[in-house]
Scaffold this motif. Structure first.
Motif, short mmCIF file in Angstrom:
data_model
loop_
_atom_site.label_atom_id
_atom_site.label_comp_id
_atom_site.label_asym_id
_atom_site.label_seq_id
_atom_site.Cartn_x
_atom_site.Cartn_y
_atom_site.Cartn_z
N LEU A 1 1.04 -1.04 0.07
CA LEU A 1 -0.17 0.29 0.25
C LEU A 1 0.63 1.19 -0.31
O LEU A 1 -0.01 2.46 -0.50
N SER A 2 2.06 1.26 0.46
CA SER A 2 3.43 2.59 0.60
C SER A 2 3.52 2.32 -0.87
O SER A 2 4.18 3.50 -0.71
N TYR A 3 3.38 1.87 -1.72
CA TYR A 3 5.08 1.69 -2.95
C TYR A 3 3.96 1.71 -3.99
O TYR A 3 2.86 1.48 -4.25
N PRO A 4 4.17 2.16 -4.95
CA PRO A 4 3.31 3.52 -5.87
C PRO A 4 2.94 1.88 -6.81
O PRO A 4 2.85 1.92 -8.07
N THR A 5 4.66 1.18 -7.51
CA THR A 5 4.93 0.45 -8.27
C THR A 5 5.52 -1.65 -8.03
O THR A 5 6.06 -1.02 -6.98
N GLN A 6 5.84 -1.73 -8.54
CA GLN A 6 6.29 -3.32 -8.20
C GLN A 6 7.84 -3.05 -8.29
O GLN A 6 8.50 -3.25 -7.04
N ASP A 7 7.96 -2.51 -8.69
CA ASP A 7 9.59 -2.34 -9.27
C ASP A 7 10.01 -1.23 -7.77
O ASP A 7 11.31 -1.68 -7.47
N ALA A 8 9.64 -0.57 -7.19
CA ALA A 8 9.66 0.08 -6.48
C ALA A 8 9.58 -0.18 -4.84
O ALA A 8 10.73 -0.34 -3.92
N LEU A 9 8.10 -1.69 -5.35
CA LEU A 9 8.23 -2.50 -3.98
C LEU A 9 9.53 -3.27 -4.07
O LEU A 9 9.90 -3.13 -2.68
N GLU A 10 10.18 -3.45 -4.33
CA GLU A 10 10.60 -4.54 -4.93
C GLU A 10 12.30 -3.86 -4.55
O GLU A 10 13.41 -4.50 -4.16
N ARG A 11 12.40 -2.56 -5.18
CA ARG A 11 13.95 -1.96 -4.70
C ARG A 11 13.35 -1.89 -3.28
O ARG A 11 14.38 -1.07 -2.22
N LEU A 12 12.30 -1.39 -2.43
CA LEU A 12 12.19 -0.14 -1.45
C LEU A 12 12.80 0.94 -1.52
O LEU A 12 13.67 1.54 -0.29
N ASP A 13 12.15 1.95 -2.02
CA ASP A 13 12.87 2.85 -2.21
C ASP A 13 12.28 3.85 -1.96
O ASP A 13 11.28 4.30 -1.65
N PRO A 14 12.93 4.53 -0.89
CA PRO A 14 12.33 5.98 0.50
C PRO A 14 11.77 6.56 -0.38
O PRO A 14 11.35 7.18 0.40
N ALA A 15 12.12 6.73 -1.51
CA ALA A 15 11.95 8.29 -2.25
C ALA A 15 10.59 7.64 -2.66
O ALA A 15 9.73 8.93 -3.13
N LEU A 16 10.68 7.09 -2.92
CA LEU A 16 8.86 6.48 -3.57
C LEU A 16 8.10 6.17 -1.90
O LEU A 16 7.09 5.74 -2.66
N LEU A 17 7.97 6.27 -1.49
CA LEU A 17 7.85 5.24 0.48
C LEU A 17 6.34 6.66 0.33
O LEU A 17 6.84 7.87 1.02
N LEU A 18 5.18 6.19 0.07
CA LEU A 18 5.08 7.46 0.67
C LEU A 18 4.46 8.68 -0.56
O LEU A 18 4.47 9.99 0.47
N GLY A 19 4.91 8.22 -1.00
CA GLY A 19 5.18 9.83 -2.39
C GLY A 19 6.28 10.21 -2.18
O GLY A 19 6.20 11.27 -1.95
N GLY A 20 6.86 9.77 -1.20
CA GLY A 20 8.09 10.57 -0.37
C GLY A 20 8.58 11.30 0.97
O GLY A 20 9.27 12.05 1.55
N SER A 21 7.22 11.11 0.69
CA SER A 21 7.10 12.17 2.51
C SER A 21 7.51 11.68 3.31
O SER A 21 7.50 12.09 4.95
N VAL A 22 8.08 10.50 3.95
CA VAL A 22 8.69 10.12 4.52
C VAL A 22 10.42 9.34 4.17
O VAL A 22 10.83 8.62 5.08
N ASP A 23 10.63 9.91 3.31
CA ASP A 23 11.93 9.76 3.00
C ASP A 23 13.25 10.55 4.39
O ASP A 23 13.58 11.53 3.69
N MET A 24 13.80 9.53 4.14
CA MET A 24 14.56 9.62 5.74
C MET A 24 16.63 9.31 5.22
O MET A 24 16.79 8.66 5.83
N THR A 25 16.17 8.94 3.76
CA THR A 25 17.41 9.28 3.77
C THR A 25 19.23 9.45 4.36
O THR A 25 19.65 9.76 4.60
N ASP A 26 18.61 10.75 4.30
CA ASP A 26 19.74 12.29 4.67
C ASP A 26 19.33 11.77 6.74
O ASP A 26 20.14 12.73 7.15
N HIS A 27 18.67 11.83 7.13
CA HIS A 27 18.66 11.60 8.46
C HIS A 27 18.79 9.85 9.25
O HIS A 27 17.32 9.70 9.22
N LEU A 28 19.75 9.19 8.80
CA LEU A 28 19.70 7.85 9.29
C LEU A 28 19.43 7.33 10.72
O LEU A 28 19.20 6.27 11.09
N MET A 29 20.52 8.28 11.49
CA MET A 29 20.06 8.08 12.42
C MET A 29 18.65 8.27 13.34
O MET A 29 19.10 7.18 14.07
#
Length: 336
Positions: free
Chosen positions: A112-140
């Motif tokens: 439900l949180s990823y828009p495509t199967q490819d994004a789901l397989e890659r678990l791309d945080p930039a596409l998670l919930l439309g990028g609203s919870v992308d914390m790539t720059d805040h790993l801590m």
């Protein structure tokens, strides 16, 4: 008389049913909270927080078409058998439900949180919930938040007399047969899983050529996540553990202090007749357990009653009895 007995019986049955519903509700709520911690804060960044789902994250990096939750099933089934054998049927029934529910909830949340199967397989945080919870720059931050949710969810499940499977089962077996604390056993098992992640996928996503976040940095985030999870888990299960034990020794009878303890604090204490080793004079010793918040007022009252009293204040690991926790039943697992 008979009506009174019947009324008490109905009340006991009602409480039993309520406890049953609360227990099973806690199982599902805990599983959902735990799944959310993984899906939104841990899985997308290949942080390996130990346990079955830490190992599942490692395997997903090798086989992206298979979701983390699905790998969870693969690890959990043999461990469930061990749970039924070593932990008993009562705990096993809740463990089965929790272990099967958590990966299912995790897979549903992911889809439900990823828009495509490819994004789901890659678990791309930039596409998670439309990028609203992308914390790539805040790993801590994502490590701490995710670990906190996992610890809360796991703690709720354990308090509901179940486990979420995986390392919970291994830890409870170690606790029962090796007398190792539950949270300590979790830490030990999870450390092994992190080492497995380091060997298989080189500390997670990224590469050593990444000057911003080298892949080996993720191993430290994994260790932080494991530590936070174990501490939150212990806190949820047992509370803050901030009770204090006081020994108060005085040359006189502290009647006013007795009244203060009984009336104002609404507690009790143990009065021990004693004598000084050097003088041989009779003395009064009080053995008293209070909460952290009550220590200051008790010390103030002691000074008021007998400024020369000898007082020892020390930490209490666990307190059982009237007004505190109930003593555990024979064979009951104690998670901390």
């Amino acid at each position: 008389m008979n009506k009174a007995i019947e009324t008490i019986g109905r009340q006991c049955q009602s409480l039993t049913r309520l406890d049953w519903w609360l227990s099973w509700t806690g199982i599902f709520v805990g599983c959902a909270v735990m799944a959310a911690g993984f899906v939104y804060f841990i899985n997308p960044y290949s942080i390996v927080p130990g346990g079955v789902y830490g190992a599942s994250i490692v395997m997903h990096n090798l086989f992206p078409s298979i979701q983390v939750g699905t790998f969870g099933y693969m690890f959990d089934i043999p461990l469930l058998v061990l749970s039924m054998i070593f932990l008993g049927a009562k705990l096993g029934s809740r463990t089965i439900v929790a272990a099967l529910s958590t990966p299912s909830i995790m897979n549903v949340m992911s889809r439900l949180s990823y828009p495509t199967q490819d994004a789901l397989e890659r678990l791309d945080p930039a596409l998670l919930l439309g990028g609203s919870v992308d914390m790539t720059d805040h790993l801590m931050l994502t490590s701490i938040v995710g670990a906190t949710l996992i610890g809360i969810g796991c703690g709720i499940v354990v308090r509901s007399h179940g486990t979420t499977g995986g390392s919970d089962i291994v830890a409870m077996i170690l606790q029962k047969y090796c007398h190792i604390r539950f949270s300590t056993a979790i830490l030990m098992v999870d450390a092994v899983v992190v080492l497995f992640g380091l060997v298989v996928i080189g500390f997670g996503v990224g590469s050593t050529d990444d000057s911003v976040t080298p892949s080996w940095h993720l191993s430290f985030y994994s260790l932080i996540a494991i530590f936070v999870t174990s501490r939150v888990l212990a806190y949820v299960i047992n509370g803050a553990k901030d009770d204090k034990l006081l020994f108060v020794i005085s040359k006189k009878e502290m009647v006013e202090l007795h009244r203060f303890i009984l009336k104002d604090l609404d507690r009790s204490a143990t009065l021990i007749k004693s004598s000084g080793l050097y003088t041989g004079a009779d003395k009064e010793m009080l053995f008293l357990v209070v909460s952290q918040k009550e220590v200051t007022v008790v010390k103030s009252k002691i000074k008021e009653v007998d400024p020369c009293a000898f007082v020892v204040v020390t930490d209490v690991y666990d307190t059982f009895g009237e007004g505190w926790k109930q003593l555990p039943s024979a064979g009951e697992l104690q998670p901390e």
